[in-house]
Scaffold this motif. Structure first.
Motif, PDB file in Angstrom:
ATOM      1  N   PRO A 164      40.612 -16.411 -46.472  1.00 37.71           N
ATOM      2  CA  PRO A 164      40.633 -17.878 -46.557  1.00 37.71           C
ATOM      3  C   PRO A 164      39.243 -18.414 -46.855  1.00 37.71           C
ATOM      4  CG  PRO A 164      40.814 -17.148 -44.277  1.00 37.71           C
ATOM      5  CD  PRO A 164      40.944 -15.922 -45.117  1.00 37.71           C
ATOM      6  N   VAL A 165      39.167 -19.363 -47.780  1.00 40.09           N
ATOM      7  CA  VAL A 165      37.883 -19.976 -48.137  1.00 40.09           C
ATOM      8  C   VAL A 165      37.998 -21.489 -48.173  1.00 40.09           C
ATOM      9  CG1 VAL A 165      36.954 -17.975 -49.380  1.00 40.09           C
ATOM     10  CG2 VAL A 165      38.355 -19.662 -50.612  1.00 40.09           C
ATOM     11  N   ASN A 166      38.996 -22.030 -47.469  1.00 39.27           N
ATOM     12  CA  ASN A 166      39.170 -23.484 -47.481  1.00 39.27           C
ATOM     13  C   ASN A 166      37.970 -24.205 -46.896  1.00 39.27           C
ATOM     14  OD1 ASN A 166      40.150 -22.240 -45.020  1.00 39.27           O
ATOM     15  ND2 ASN A 166      40.986 -24.225 -44.413  1.00 39.27           N
ATOM     16  N   ALA A 167      37.389 -23.659 -45.821  1.00 43.17           N
ATOM     17  CA  ALA A 167      36.204 -24.293 -45.243  1.00 43.17           C
ATOM     18  C   ALA A 167      34.998 -24.143 -46.156  1.00 43.17           C
ATOM     19  CB  ALA A 167      35.898 -23.681 -43.876  1.00 43.17           C
ATOM     20  N   VAL A 168      34.876 -22.991 -46.818  1.00 45.64           N
ATOM     21  CA  VAL A 168      33.761 -22.779 -47.747  1.00 45.64           C
ATOM     22  C   VAL A 168      33.809 -23.820 -48.860  1.00 45.64           C
ATOM     23  CG1 VAL A 168      32.660 -21.169 -49.346  1.00 45.64           C
ATOM     24  CG2 VAL A 168      33.761 -20.300 -47.268  1.00 45.64           C
TER      25      VAL A 168
ATOM     26  N   ALA B 241      40.690 -18.392 -35.665  1.00 42.22           N
ATOM     27  CA  ALA B 241      40.605 -17.071 -36.282  1.00 42.22           C
ATOM     28  C   ALA B 241      40.400 -17.143 -37.797  1.00 42.22           C
ATOM     29  CB  ALA B 241      41.867 -16.275 -35.948  1.00 42.22           C
ATOM     30  N   ALA B 242      41.015 -18.116 -38.446  1.00 41.62           N
ATOM     31  CA  ALA B 242      40.896 -18.211 -39.901  1.00 41.62           C
ATOM     32  C   ALA B 242      39.560 -18.778 -40.344  1.00 41.62           C
ATOM     33  CB  ALA B 242      42.033 -19.063 -40.466  1.00 41.62           C
ATOM     34  N   LEU B 243      38.830 -19.403 -39.420  1.00 40.22           N
ATOM     35  CA  LEU B 243      37.520 -19.959 -39.771  1.00 40.22           C
ATOM     36  C   LEU B 243      36.401 -18.955 -39.561  1.00 40.22           C
ATOM     37  CD1 LEU B 243      35.607 -22.246 -40.571  1.00 40.22           C
ATOM     38  CD2 LEU B 243      35.731 -23.089 -38.211  1.00 40.22           C
ATOM     39  N   ALA B 244      36.518 -18.094 -38.551  1.00 40.57           N
ATOM     40  CA  ALA B 244      35.417 -17.194 -38.187  1.00 40.57           C
ATOM     41  C   ALA B 244      34.854 -16.407 -39.367  1.00 40.57           C
ATOM     42  CB  ALA B 244      35.863 -16.259 -37.070  1.00 40.57           C
ATOM     43  N   PRO B 245      35.696 -15.789 -40.228  1.00 41.30           N
ATOM     44  CA  PRO B 245      35.115 -15.014 -41.334  1.00 41.30           C
ATOM     45  C   PRO B 245      34.480 -15.877 -42.416  1.00 41.30           C
ATOM     46  CG  PRO B 245      37.512 -15.034 -41.496  1.00 41.30           C
ATOM     47  CD  PRO B 245      37.164 -15.645 -40.178  1.00 41.30           C
ATOM     48  N   GLN B 246      34.718 -17.180 -42.388  1.00 37.40           N
ATOM     49  CA  GLN B 246      34.141 -18.054 -43.409  1.00 37.40           C
ATOM     50  C   GLN B 246      32.728 -18.506 -43.070  1.00 37.40           C
ATOM     51  OE1 GLN B 246      36.844 -20.961 -45.329  1.00 37.40           O
ATOM     52  NE2 GLN B 246      38.334 -20.414 -43.754  1.00 37.40           N
TER      53      GLN B 246
ATOM     54  N   ARG C 158      35.529 -29.927 -40.026  1.00 34.54           N
ATOM     55  CA  ARG C 158      36.325 -30.947 -40.720  1.00 34.54           C
ATOM     56  C   ARG C 158      36.856 -30.418 -42.043  1.00 34.54           C
ATOM     57  NH1 ARG C 158      36.460 -36.356 -39.464  1.00 34.54           N
ATOM     58  NH2 ARG C 158      35.725 -36.734 -37.363  1.00 34.54           N
ATOM     59  N   ALA C 159      36.038 -29.674 -42.760  1.00 38.89           N
ATOM     60  CA  ALA C 159      36.504 -29.080 -44.012  1.00 38.89           C
ATOM     61  C   ALA C 159      37.633 -28.089 -43.742  1.00 38.89           C
ATOM     62  CB  ALA C 159      35.344 -28.390 -44.714  1.00 38.89           C
ATOM     63  N   PHE C 160      37.492 -27.289 -42.703  1.00 42.35           N
ATOM     64  CA  PHE C 160      38.516 -26.300 -42.362  1.00 42.35           C
ATOM     65  C   PHE C 160      39.849 -26.973 -42.066  1.00 42.35           C
ATOM     66  CE2 PHE C 160      40.723 -23.903 -38.977  1.00 42.35           C
ATOM     67  CZ  PHE C 160      41.009 -22.740 -39.676  1.00 42.35           C
ATOM     68  N   HIS C 161      39.817 -28.061 -41.321  1.00 38.86           N
ATOM     69  CA  HIS C 161      41.060 -28.740 -40.957  1.00 38.86           C
ATOM     70  C   HIS C 161      41.567 -29.675 -42.052  1.00 38.86           C
ATOM     71  CE1 HIS C 161      41.289 -27.181 -36.912  1.00 38.86           C
ATOM     72  NE2 HIS C 161      40.018 -27.469 -36.721  1.00 38.86           N
ATOM     73  N   GLY C 162      40.738 -30.018 -43.015  1.00 34.34           N
ATOM     74  CA  GLY C 162      41.148 -30.965 -44.035  1.00 34.34           C
ATOM     75  C   GLY C 162      41.553 -30.353 -45.354  1.00 34.34           C
ATOM     76  N   VAL C 163      41.237 -29.073 -45.553  1.00 39.77           N
ATOM     77  CA  VAL C 163      41.551 -28.395 -46.805  1.00 39.77           C
ATOM     78  C   VAL C 163      42.599 -27.325 -46.520  1.00 39.77           C
ATOM     79  CG1 VAL C 163      40.624 -26.987 -48.689  1.00 39.77           C
ATOM     80  CG2 VAL C 163      39.237 -28.834 -47.712  1.00 39.77           C
ATOM     81  N   PRO C 164      43.623 -27.221 -47.344  1.00 33.56           N
ATOM     82  CA  PRO C 164      44.709 -26.280 -47.056  1.00 33.56           C
ATOM     83  C   PRO C 164      44.223 -24.841 -46.915  1.00 33.56           C
ATOM     84  CG  PRO C 164      45.318 -27.769 -48.840  1.00 33.56           C
ATOM     85  CD  PRO C 164      43.863 -28.007 -48.573  1.00 33.56           C
ATOM     86  N   GLN C 165      44.790 -24.106 -45.958  1.00 37.13           N
ATOM     87  CA  GLN C 165      44.417 -22.713 -45.770  1.00 37.13           C
ATOM     88  C   GLN C 165      44.980 -21.814 -46.864  1.00 37.13           C
ATOM     89  OE1 GLN C 165      44.550 -20.968 -41.836  1.00 37.13           O
ATOM     90  NE2 GLN C 165      44.451 -22.981 -40.855  1.00 37.13           N
TER      91      GLN C 165
END
Length: 369
Positions: free
Chosen positions: A53-57, A107-112, A37-44
């Motif tokens: 990218p650290v939007n999910a973090v 792909a943008a979430l995996a490294p986070q 939810r954080a990943f999809h709710g915070v801008p990349q």
């Protein structure tokens, strides 16, 4: 209690979808669900200095800070998905989550994911995963082991199966904010007894999990069957089902119900002081540009509710987690999140423009990190 939206009685709080501050003994967090939810709710566009990218973090740290501040738990633990599609569930229902295999994690979430684990370890919040298990299984087992009042935070409706008045409540994120889901709310939503959500899901099925349900049985029929026969056992015995249908019920209920008896211990759930590793928090905060988010979570943890007795076998302040094993400062393993996202796991995806900003304390444009 009935489900509650709103806040401290003020119009502004109600408009933000906040819940009133109240203490619980345990806050058990479905990390996979809330990270998605954080990943999809915070801008990349929110990135570290090196462009990672650290939007999910950042979003997940603020999710936890907001939850701890509002709910005032005495203890907190985060469950991780070490296995989002366990083989034993697939053996029972071969189609279980089969449609998500192509892209389990964006792909943008995996490294986070390892970064989140590393930051939480440095702060002192235990994030625990177990091979062959989903986050919901850990939460279910912890709930069975915990004393006192438990609040479970998840966007995965599978955890509605744990609701048990007055001890276990699910905090479910929706467009209007967090909803407190108790037995009355389950009855209101689905027309079933408040502790029968898992039975309802088995009968109705769930395409997002690859669960077929009984042929010809939708939500209304599933609810009617449970009102008449009480539970799956009653349905199997009295509803005139064939052998194949009864076999499906037997297999599906083992898939749907979160496991309540894993051989794990409760995490300690709190420390004597936060953060656990101040130099590591400072380094990570600067490198990932999440120093302010780390500070908000550390501050929130310092204001947690009164301390209940320590869980058996755990040493407060030492980071003891599942099976009594202490977790290292870095990521223990690279687990794969789970839940209900059409293109990958991680809890119910925001729908119709819904964003996962229900938990963030300030507007994004006001951030200066």
């Amino acid at each position: 209690m009935a489900a509650r939206h709103g806040g401290d009685g003020s119009g502004a709080a109600a408009e933000r979808g906040e819940l009133p501050a109240m203490a619980c003994d345990w806050l058990l967090v479905d990390g996979s669900s809330l990270i998605f939810r954080a990943f999809h709710g915070v801008p990349q566009s929110v990135r570290a200095g090196d462009g990672t990218p650290v939007n999910a973090v950042r979003g997940f740290l603020d999710t936890l800070a907001r939850l701890v501040t509002r709910r005032r738990p005495a203890r907190i633990a985060v469950a991780d998905d070490a296995d989002w599609r366990p083989a034993w569930r697939v053996e029972l229902i071969p189609g279980y989550k089969a449609h998500r295999v192509a892209e389990p994690v964006p792909a943008a979430l995996a490294p986070q994911l390892p970064l989140i684990r590393e930051v939480l370890a440095a702060i002192g919040v235990e994030m625990v995963g177990r091979e062959g298990c989903e986050a919901e299984d850990l939460i279910s087992t912890w709930t069975a082991l915990a004393d006192g009042r438990v609040e479970v935070v998840s966007g995965d409706r599978d955890l509605f199966a744990l609701v048990e008045d007055p001890r276990v409540l699910v905090l479910y994120p929706e467009r209007s904010g967090l909803t407190e889901v108790d037995e009355a709310e389950i009855t209101r939503r689905y027309g079933i007894p408040g502790r029968r959500y898992a039975d309802f899901a088995v009968l109705r099925g769930d395409p997002s999990d690859g669960l077929p349900g009984l042929r010809g049985v939708g939500a209304a029929t599933a609810a009617a069957l449970l009102r008449r026969y009480g539970d799956l056992g009653g349905v199997a015995a009295g509803a005139g089902l064939g052998g194949a249908e009864r076999d499906y019920l037997s297999r599906a209920q083992r898939v749907v119900r979160p496991v309540r008896d894993l051989p794990v211990r409760l995490p300690a759930g709190r420390r004597d002081a936060y953060p656990a590793d101040p130099p590591a928090v400072a380094e990570l905060g600067e490198r990932l540009r999440v120093a302010e988010a780390c500070g908000r979570l550390v501050s929130a943890l310092g204001g947690m509710g009164p301390t209940p007795p320590a869980p058996p076998g755990a040493s407060p302040g030492t980071g003891w987690g599942s099976a009594g094993a202490r977790h290292p400062a870095g990521p223990r393993r690279h687990g794969v999140p789970s839940g209900r996202v059409p293109f990958g796991p991680g809890g119910d995806a925001p729908k119709d423009g819904e964003l996962a900003l229900w938990c963030l304390p300030v507007a994004w444009e006001a951030w200066s990190e």
